[in-house]
Structures are given as C-alpha cells and as structure tokens.
Enzyme design. Sequence first.
Site, PDB file in Angstrom:
ATOM      1  CB  SER A  13     -14.579 -57.584 -19.668  1.00 22.55           C
ATOM      2  OG  SER A  13     -14.463 -56.368 -20.358  1.00 22.55           O
ATOM      3  CG  ASN A  14     -17.833 -53.080 -20.764  1.00 24.77           C
ATOM      4  OD1 ASN A  14     -17.821 -52.201 -19.898  1.00 24.77           O
ATOM      5  ND2 ASN A  14     -16.940 -53.121 -21.747  1.00 24.77           N
ATOM      6  NE  ARG A  90     -25.687 -58.486 -36.490  1.00 25.04           N
ATOM      7  CZ  ARG A  90     -25.681 -58.903 -37.749  1.00 25.04           C
ATOM      8  NH1 ARG A  90     -24.600 -59.445 -38.274  1.00 25.04           N
ATOM      9  NH2 ARG A  90     -26.755 -58.789 -38.505  1.00 25.04           N
ATOM     10  CG  LEU A  91     -23.627 -50.448 -38.038  1.00 25.78           C
ATOM     11  CD1 LEU A  91     -23.537 -49.938 -39.469  1.00 25.78           C
ATOM     12  CD2 LEU A  91     -23.779 -49.285 -37.066  1.00 25.78           C
ATOM     13  CG  ASN A 106     -22.487 -49.141 -27.773  1.00 27.46           C
ATOM     14  OD1 ASN A 106     -22.161 -50.266 -27.396  1.00 27.46           O
ATOM     15  ND2 ASN A 106     -21.746 -48.441 -28.624  1.00 27.46           N
ATOM     16  CG  HIS A 108     -17.178 -46.041 -28.707  1.00 24.13           C
ATOM     17  ND1 HIS A 108     -17.040 -47.003 -29.690  1.00 24.13           N
ATOM     18  CD2 HIS A 108     -16.259 -45.083 -28.969  1.00 24.13           C
ATOM     19  CE1 HIS A 108     -16.079 -46.634 -30.524  1.00 24.13           C
ATOM     20  NE2 HIS A 108     -15.590 -45.463 -30.109  1.00 24.13           N
TER      21      HIS A 108
HETATM   22  C1  GAR Z   1     -15.255 -52.590 -25.047  1.00 19.39           C
HETATM   23  O1  GAR Z   1     -14.035 -51.879 -24.947  1.00 19.39           O
HETATM   24  C2  GAR Z   1     -16.340 -51.714 -25.611  1.00 19.39           C
HETATM   25  O2  GAR Z   1     -16.249 -50.381 -25.195  1.00 19.39           O
HETATM   26  C3  GAR Z   1     -16.073 -51.847 -27.089  1.00 19.39           C
HETATM   27  O3  GAR Z   1     -15.781 -53.201 -27.271  1.00 19.39           O
HETATM   28  C4  GAR Z   1     -15.140 -53.698 -26.093  1.00 19.39           C
HETATM   29  C5  GAR Z   1     -15.861 -54.943 -25.651  1.00 19.39           C
HETATM   30  O4  GAR Z   1     -15.189 -55.551 -24.587  1.00 19.39           O
HETATM   31  N1  GAR Z   1     -17.183 -51.429 -27.879  1.00 19.39           N
HETATM   32  C6  GAR Z   1     -17.086 -50.770 -29.025  1.00 19.39           C
HETATM   33  O5  GAR Z   1     -16.031 -50.496 -29.540  1.00 19.39           O
HETATM   34  C7  GAR Z   1     -18.418 -50.361 -29.648  1.00 19.39           C
HETATM   35  N2  GAR Z   1     -18.218 -49.527 -30.771  1.00 19.39           N
HETATM   36  P1  GAR Z   1     -15.907 -56.571 -23.637  1.00 19.39           P
HETATM   37  O6  GAR Z   1     -16.486 -57.673 -24.549  1.00 19.39           O
HETATM   38  O7  GAR Z   1     -14.839 -57.107 -22.770  1.00 19.39           O
HETATM   39  O8  GAR Z   1     -17.000 -55.842 -22.898  1.00 19.39           O
END
Ligand code: GAR
Length: 186
Positions: A13-14, A90-91, A106, A108
């Site tokens: 979604s991002n 993934r790291l 990134n 978060h």
């Molecule tokens: C998002 O909430 C993002 O902030 C998080 O994963 C989700 C991905 O959603 N990322 C982390 O936690 C990174 N450590 P999306 O696939 O709908 O964008």
Amino acid sequence: MKRIGILLSGRGSNFQAIHRAVERGEVQAEIACVISNVPDAGGVAYAREKGLPVHALSSRGVPRAEFDQQVIQILNDAGVELVCLAGYMRLLSKDFIAAFAGRIVNIHPSLLPAFPGLHAQKQAFDAGVKVTGCTVHWVDEGLDTGPVIAQAEVAVQPDDTEDTLSARILEQEHKLYPATIQAILS
Ligand code: GAR
C-alpha cells in the site's frame, strides 16, 4: 527525472501511495523498478497491472549476500538513484548498504527509535503510549536504526483497537512517505 526503485514483500500500500503521487506529479520521479522477495505479494500484482517493471524473486532459501547481489544488479541496470523500502521485510547485507550508501530509505510504523522490528503498532498499543506514528529514515545495517528523516504523530484514542490504530498510522504513512521522497529528491 530521478529514478527510484521500490523494494517490497507484501500488499504494497505504501508503494501504491508513492505511485499515485508520481502519477499526480507530487513526486517528481520515475519508478524505474519494483522488486519483491515474495513472488505472490500484492504489490507485485499492482505493479503488473500498472505496467511497471517488476521483478518477483523468491528469497526463500537463498543466502542473503547472494540474493542481495541479484537485487543490486537489477537496481543498477535500472539506473536507480534512490532505493525506497516499502514493507520490505528483510535486513540488507553490508554489500547492499555499501552499494547504495546514503541512498536507501524506509518507512516504519512507529516513532523510531521507539518500537523497532515487527508489529510496531501492536508494540505501541500494548505499551499503552498516548502518541505513536510513523517514521521515514535512512537505512543502515541495523533493524530500523538509521537516522530519522521525517515523522508523523498519531494520537492513540481511548477506544482504539490495534486494528483501528494501525489503520490511522497507515493513512499517515501514505502521506508522509511520498512527501519525504519528494523532499529528498528535490
Ligand atoms: C507498513 O506499515 C510499513 O510501515 C511496515 O510494513 C507495512 C507495509 O505495508 N514496515 C515495517 O514494519 C518495516 N520495519 P504495505 O505493504 O501496505 O506498504
């Protein structure tokens, strides 16, 4: 036009929010490639639907350094200048960080340095904080540890559940990430 690469592992979604912002001209960039380490991720289907160059490579059972070399190659071939992790679970290897030093961002779902790692929204909810949010940060070798670039706050309401809170954080992510990418590129 700057060339950005998107790395994802899930629904994307991002990534979709970034793509919509590109289409509206709010992010002045070209999405030069989308890479998923999970072949059936929702983000892969969206990229295909939109005709974006997408690479779906399973990372399962592949040593990190080897997998990352493939990703580095794809990003370089696509001329990517800024790598945007969008739910990429993934790291990154040392070699990856070195190949794109200072050019990886990134998003978060917490106000880092609070609640790094998995299920950040649940961590915040369980901790009983009154304010949480989301963070865009530079990526280093740690887990959600690089320097913070931008944050958006979300107040925790008394009647929130983990799901309602996560949804409001996600709404903010979808605004903060494209705006921050544009600020970096300009
Ligand atoms: C998002 O909430 C993002 O902030 C998080 O994963 C989700 C991905 O959603 N990322 C982390 O936690 C990174 N450590 P999306 O696939 O709908 O964008």
